[in-house]
Design an enzyme around this catalytic site. Structure first.
Site, PDB file in Angstrom:
ATOM      1  N   THR A  24       2.541  11.607  29.828  1.00 14.11           N
ATOM      2  CA  THR A  24       1.412  11.689  30.577  1.00 14.11           C
ATOM      3  C   THR A  24       0.285  10.565  30.479  1.00 14.11           C
ATOM      4  OG1 THR A  24       1.652  13.969  30.605  1.00 14.11           O
ATOM      5  CG2 THR A  24      -0.598  13.357  31.083  1.00 14.11           C
ATOM      6  N   ARG A  52       7.679  25.222  35.736  1.00 12.76           N
ATOM      7  CA  ARG A  52       6.581  24.884  35.002  1.00 12.76           C
ATOM      8  C   ARG A  52       6.112  23.720  35.613  1.00 12.76           C
ATOM      9  NH1 ARG A  52       4.498  21.082  31.802  1.00 12.76           N
ATOM     10  NH2 ARG A  52       2.959  21.889  30.104  1.00 12.76           N
ATOM     11  N   GLY A  54       2.651  22.253  34.890  1.00 13.88           N
ATOM     12  CA  GLY A  54       1.673  21.693  33.969  1.00 13.88           C
ATOM     13  C   GLY A  54       0.551  21.691  34.605  1.00 13.88           C
ATOM     14  N   GLY A  78      -0.511  21.194  28.366  1.00 16.40           N
ATOM     15  CA  GLY A  78      -1.168  21.470  29.729  1.00 16.40           C
ATOM     16  C   GLY A  78      -1.536  23.040  29.724  1.00 16.40           C
TER      17      GLY A  78
END
Length: 179
Positions: A24, A52, A54, A78
């Protein structure tokens, strides 16, 4: 279990399972005209649960920009960021007069409060916030002071370029880990 994998590959896979790479990146910018922009990119949690997404694609969690006030974004766990709408909370705190430093610290305290400040539970993850105010003030902060890699503490840093050379600066933090 993996008869065709050599020892080196197995050692690499074990290390990746213990310390997965998430990838990220948050970038906040203010140009010479005073226009702000921001982006948070992510490869997501390694070996994530199907479905998922995030926090990056959720407006106000992984990224929020208000041209009149500032911008904020995050990296790290997240789910915890979503629970406090981290980026939006930081920008709103700056709207109400907080410095980027104090706004980031306030968001980190919100996350901690969701765990009743129980460090034994909080130590299982990390979360980083970044803030840039419209006047150019900025901050980067983390739940923890760093992570332990190969028996040593690696301190959290963030990259800054304010018109000169790029440099790394230390993140402020809420809690301390030791090696």
């Amino acid at each position: 279990m993996f008869p065709n994998a050599d020892e080196r590959t197995l050692a690499w896979a074990y290390e990746m399972a213990l310390h997965p790479i998430t990838g990220t990146i948050n970038c906040l910018a203010l140009n010479g005209k005073g226009e702000m922009s921001g982006v948070t990119t992510t490869s997501g949690l390694a070996w994530k649960i199907p479905g998922r997404i995030g926090d990056s694609p959720i407006i106000g969690a992984g990224l929020y920009v208000d041209q009149d006030i500032g911008a904020a974004g995050s990296t790290g766990r997240g789910e915890e960021n979503i629970r406090v709408a981290g980026a939006h909370s930081i920008v709103e705190a700056m709207r109400h007069g907080m410095t980027p430093h104090d706004a980031v610290l306030d968001a980190l305290k919100r996350v901690s409060r969701n765990f009743n400040h129980d460090q034994s539970r909080l130590k299982k993850f990390d979360l980083n916030f970044y803030a840039l105010r419209q006047d150019g003030q900025y901050a980067g902060g983390s739940l923890w002071n760093g992570s332990v890699r190969n028996g040593r503490l690696v301190r959290k840093k963030f990259s800054v370029n304010d018109g000169g050379s790029s440099r790394l600066e230390d993140c402020m933090y809420l809690y301390e880990r030791s090696a």
